[in-house]
Every structure is written in C-alpha cells, then in structure tokens.
Design a protein around this motif. Structure first.
Motif, PDB file in Angstrom:
ATOM      1  N   GLY A 248     -12.561   8.552   1.658  1.00  0.00           N
ATOM      2  CA  GLY A 248     -11.664   9.246   0.742  1.00  0.00           C
ATOM      3  C   GLY A 248     -12.271   9.568  -0.606  1.00  0.00           C
ATOM      4  N   GLY A 249     -13.574   9.343  -0.782  1.00  0.00           N
ATOM      5  CA  GLY A 249     -14.206   9.595  -2.067  1.00  0.00           C
ATOM      6  C   GLY A 249     -14.315   8.339  -2.901  1.00  0.00           C
ATOM      7  N   THR A 250     -15.096   8.415  -3.966  1.00  0.00           N
ATOM      8  CA  THR A 250     -15.417   7.231  -4.763  1.00  0.00           C
ATOM      9  C   THR A 250     -14.190   6.605  -5.420  1.00  0.00           C
ATOM     10  OG1 THR A 250     -15.966   8.677  -6.637  1.00  0.00           O
ATOM     11  CG2 THR A 250     -17.780   7.973  -5.220  1.00  0.00           C
ATOM     12  N   ASP A 251     -13.207   7.409  -5.767  1.00  0.00           N
ATOM     13  CA  ASP A 251     -12.006   6.845  -6.398  1.00  0.00           C
ATOM     14  C   ASP A 251     -11.126   6.111  -5.391  1.00  0.00           C
ATOM     15  OD1 ASP A 251     -12.729   7.827  -8.868  1.00  0.00           O
ATOM     16  OD2 ASP A 251     -11.573   9.678  -8.654  1.00  0.00           O
ATOM     17  N   PHE A 252     -11.315   6.420  -4.110  1.00  0.00           N
ATOM     18  CA  PHE A 252     -10.489   5.817  -3.060  1.00  0.00           C
ATOM     19  C   PHE A 252     -11.194   4.650  -2.376  1.00  0.00           C
ATOM     20  CE2 PHE A 252      -9.265   5.489   1.407  1.00  0.00           C
ATOM     21  CZ  PHE A 252      -7.883   5.425   1.341  1.00  0.00           C
ATOM     22  N   ASN A 253     -12.464   4.789  -2.120  1.00  0.00           N
ATOM     23  CA  ASN A 253     -13.190   3.833  -1.282  1.00  0.00           C
ATOM     24  C   ASN A 253     -13.260   2.450  -1.908  1.00  0.00           C
ATOM     25  OD1 ASN A 253     -13.627   6.070   0.303  1.00  0.00           O
ATOM     26  ND2 ASN A 253     -15.789   6.295  -0.238  1.00  0.00           N
ATOM     27  N   GLY A 254     -13.250   1.438  -1.054  1.00  0.00           N
ATOM     28  CA  GLY A 254     -13.374   0.066  -1.521  1.00  0.00           C
ATOM     29  C   GLY A 254     -12.641  -0.888  -0.606  1.00  0.00           C
ATOM     30  N   VAL A 255     -12.273  -2.036  -1.130  1.00  0.00           N
ATOM     31  CA  VAL A 255     -11.427  -2.993  -0.428  1.00  0.00           C
ATOM     32  C   VAL A 255     -10.125  -3.088  -1.201  1.00  0.00           C
ATOM     33  CG1 VAL A 255     -11.139  -5.393   0.289  1.00  0.00           C
ATOM     34  CG2 VAL A 255     -13.387  -4.297   0.470  1.00  0.00           C
ATOM     35  N   ARG A 256      -9.017  -2.838  -0.528  1.00  0.00           N
ATOM     36  CA  ARG A 256      -7.716  -2.834  -1.193  1.00  0.00           C
ATOM     37  C   ARG A 256      -6.909  -4.071  -0.822  1.00  0.00           C
ATOM     38  NH1 ARG A 256      -4.994   3.071  -1.751  1.00  0.00           N
ATOM     39  NH2 ARG A 256      -6.754   4.123  -2.752  1.00  0.00           N
ATOM     40  N   CYS A 257      -6.106  -4.520  -1.763  1.00  0.00           N
ATOM     41  CA  CYS A 257      -5.212  -5.656  -1.550  1.00  0.00           C
ATOM     42  C   CYS A 257      -3.778  -5.184  -1.733  1.00  0.00           C
ATOM     43  CB  CYS A 257      -5.531  -6.774  -2.545  1.00  0.00           C
ATOM     44  SG  CYS A 257      -4.411  -8.194  -2.439  1.00  0.00           S
ATOM     45  N   TYR A 258      -2.957  -5.397  -0.683  1.00  0.00           N
ATOM     46  CA  TYR A 258      -1.555  -4.995  -0.704  1.00  0.00           C
ATOM     47  C   TYR A 258      -0.649  -6.218  -0.712  1.00  0.00           C
ATOM     48  CZ  TYR A 258      -2.839  -0.186   0.582  1.00  0.00           C
ATOM     49  OH  TYR A 258      -3.366   1.077   0.603  1.00  0.00           O
ATOM     50  N   ASP A 259       0.378  -6.167  -1.552  1.00  0.00           N
ATOM     51  CA  ASP A 259       1.435  -7.167  -1.526  1.00  0.00           C
ATOM     52  C   ASP A 259       2.238  -6.997  -0.235  1.00  0.00           C
ATOM     53  OD1 ASP A 259       3.108  -9.111  -3.361  1.00  0.00           O
ATOM     54  OD2 ASP A 259       4.565  -7.759  -2.411  1.00  0.00           O
ATOM     55  N   PRO A 260       2.925  -8.049   0.244  1.00  0.00           N
ATOM     56  CA  PRO A 260       3.755  -7.889   1.443  1.00  0.00           C
ATOM     57  C   PRO A 260       4.799  -6.792   1.345  1.00  0.00           C
ATOM     58  CG  PRO A 260       3.462 -10.219   0.939  1.00  0.00           C
ATOM     59  CD  PRO A 260       2.872  -9.459  -0.199  1.00  0.00           C
ATOM     60  N   ASP A 261       5.168  -6.377   0.119  1.00  0.00           N
ATOM     61  CA  ASP A 261       6.138  -5.290  -0.023  1.00  0.00           C
ATOM     62  C   ASP A 261       5.483  -3.921   0.052  1.00  0.00           C
ATOM     63  OD1 ASP A 261       4.925  -4.844  -2.493  1.00  0.00           O
ATOM     64  OD2 ASP A 261       6.596  -5.586  -3.684  1.00  0.00           O
ATOM     65  N   GLY A 262       4.165  -3.883   0.238  1.00  0.00           N
ATOM     66  CA  GLY A 262       3.461  -2.614   0.387  1.00  0.00           C
ATOM     67  C   GLY A 262       2.836  -2.092  -0.880  1.00  0.00           C
TER      68      GLY A 262
END
Length: 267
Positions: A248-262
C-alpha cells in the motif's frame, strides 16, 4: 555505528492506548537479510530459535537467538509458506509445491495431514493455526499455483476456502467458502472469534464467531485494508490483533496493531 533514538521513530502511536506496548529502550531490529520472500515465522522458545520460510529459495531457515546466526533448517521445503506449532510443540507447515499441510514429528520425519479434499488436490495451503482442542485451521488461497516463483503453476481443483482438520479423525471440512483469497488467520485469546485476512477482493480482515468449537457464523468486516492488504497475523493476550500490512505504499506498509474494537492503535 548507527544508533537508534528512543523511543524508536519507527513506532507510530495512533491511539494513546498503544503507548503501553512501547518499551522505552527497545527498538525495531533487523535480525537478518538475504532471503527473497520471507513468510511463516514461528518461535521455538524451548530451542531459542525462530523458523521462517524463504519461499522462492525453497527453504526454511532458522535464526538462533544465542548466536544471531541463520542457517538452513530444511531444503528443499516444498516451497513452504505459513507455519505454527501444535499443542505438542510439533511444527505444522503449509507447503505450496506439494499442495499439502504437514507435521514434523519429534524425530524429524514428516507426516502429511491433508493434501486432498473430496478427491481433489488442495490448491496451495498458505497459513495455519492450531486451536486448543488440537484442531488445525488453515487457509487455501492458491497463490502457490498461480506462478512458478512461489511453487508451481497449476490448475485450481477446488474453490478457495478455509479448512478445519479434526484432531480425532483427521478429516477436514470447509468452514469458510465466501472469501476471495483467504490468507492469514488467528483466534482471539478465548477462541470465541476467528479472524481471517482476505487479500483478494475486498481487501480486509474478517471476524467470525466460533460456535461449538468447530463451526463459524456471523462473519463481518473487522478492518478494511485498502489501499494495501494484510497477511500473517497473531493476537496478544489482551486481544489486540497484530498484522503485517503491505502493498500500500510507505505510509501504509508496516506492522499494525488493532484493538479488539477494530481501532488501529499503532504501527
């Protein structure tokens, strides 16, 4: 020697709840480079090593915590992709080239858990997770037969799907059949929800209620992933979902952490 400032600028706080997961003097470290396409990391704490797949090079590699060295664990690996451990500590592997899910026994021998369903060959199993009852749940999007790069080009014999292998009988059944390219998957800590990535269309993470321990219902979108997609993912003990995000490009790429509420907490 290049020093990383603290806190590491690679860590982005999007929601203040993410701050509890940032350790002041811990940074993002690159353990090794030199593969073509790495996938399927699985931690063996009892051996102090990390196994991971280098799909195009047809090998599984091992990073040793004590020495920092990387060596070959298995070659050829049948273009192995996703991996995990079962409740007895054995390695469970999705293989693209042989289109099967296998288990590596304590003596190093390999047992085929599933390579066919209703008389047809699986497409190319991708990612896998083991539930507390010993059942094995895996995705089969077929990426490994689209190109020779990740396995071997071949025709689809089955629709893309998510499967469950019964721990007692070894038989399999389809638990999700309405996803384009089911990919990474994980259970919530209490195993009441199964999260599954669709890296096809639409690109999102879906959540399904687990009924009676072996059936799914009420699938819903947990998180949209446009303009990129998610892939492998796991949950922490607090129910936060951590997923790779790419394409998704440099602003998107990485490792994301989501809360259980999304809610996206951080990256």
């Amino acid at each position: 020697m290049l020093q990383t400032p603290y806190p590491d600028p690679a860590l982005t706080v999007i929601d203040e709840r993410f701050e509890r997961y940032i350790i002041g003097n811990a940074a993002v470290e690159q353990l090794w480079t030199g593969a073509h396409w790495t996938e399927g990391p699985v931690w063996f704490g009892d051996h102090r090593c990390l196994l991971f797949s280098d799909i195009p090079n047809n090998r599984i590699l091992r990073w040793e915590e004590e020495t920092g060295q990387v060596n070959v664990f298995r070659k050829p690996s049948n273009f192995a992709n996703g991996q995990t451990r079962d409740r007895q500590g054995r390695l469970i592997t999705c293989e693209h080239q042989t289109r099967r899910v296998t288990r590596t026994e304590y003596d190093g021998s390999v047992t085929v858990l599933l390579d066919r369903f209703q008389g047809n060959r699986l497409n190319a199993p991708n990612d896998v997770v083991v539930k507390s009852d010993g059942s094995i749940w895996f995705t089969d999007p077929g990426y490994g037969i689209l190109f020779d790069y990740e396995g071997g080009r071949a025709d689809f014999e089955l629709a893309t799907a998510v499967y469950r292998i019964d721990p007692n009988t070894g038989t399999a059944n389809v638990v999700i059949d309405d996803m384009d390219r089911p990919n990474g998957l994980c259970f919530s800590p209490d195993e009441s929800i199964l999260y599954v990535v669709d890296s096809g269309e639409p690109k999102n993470i879906r959540a399904y209620e687990v009924v009676d321990g072996y059936k799914l219902k009420n699938g819903r979108e947990f998180a949209g992933m446009e303009p990129g997609t998610a892939d492998g993912m796991r949950m922490d003990e607090n129910g936060n979902l951590w997923t790779s995000a790419g394409w998704g490009g440099t602003d998107f790429n990485g490792v994301r952490c989501y809360d259980p509420d999304g809610t996206v907490l951080g990256k």
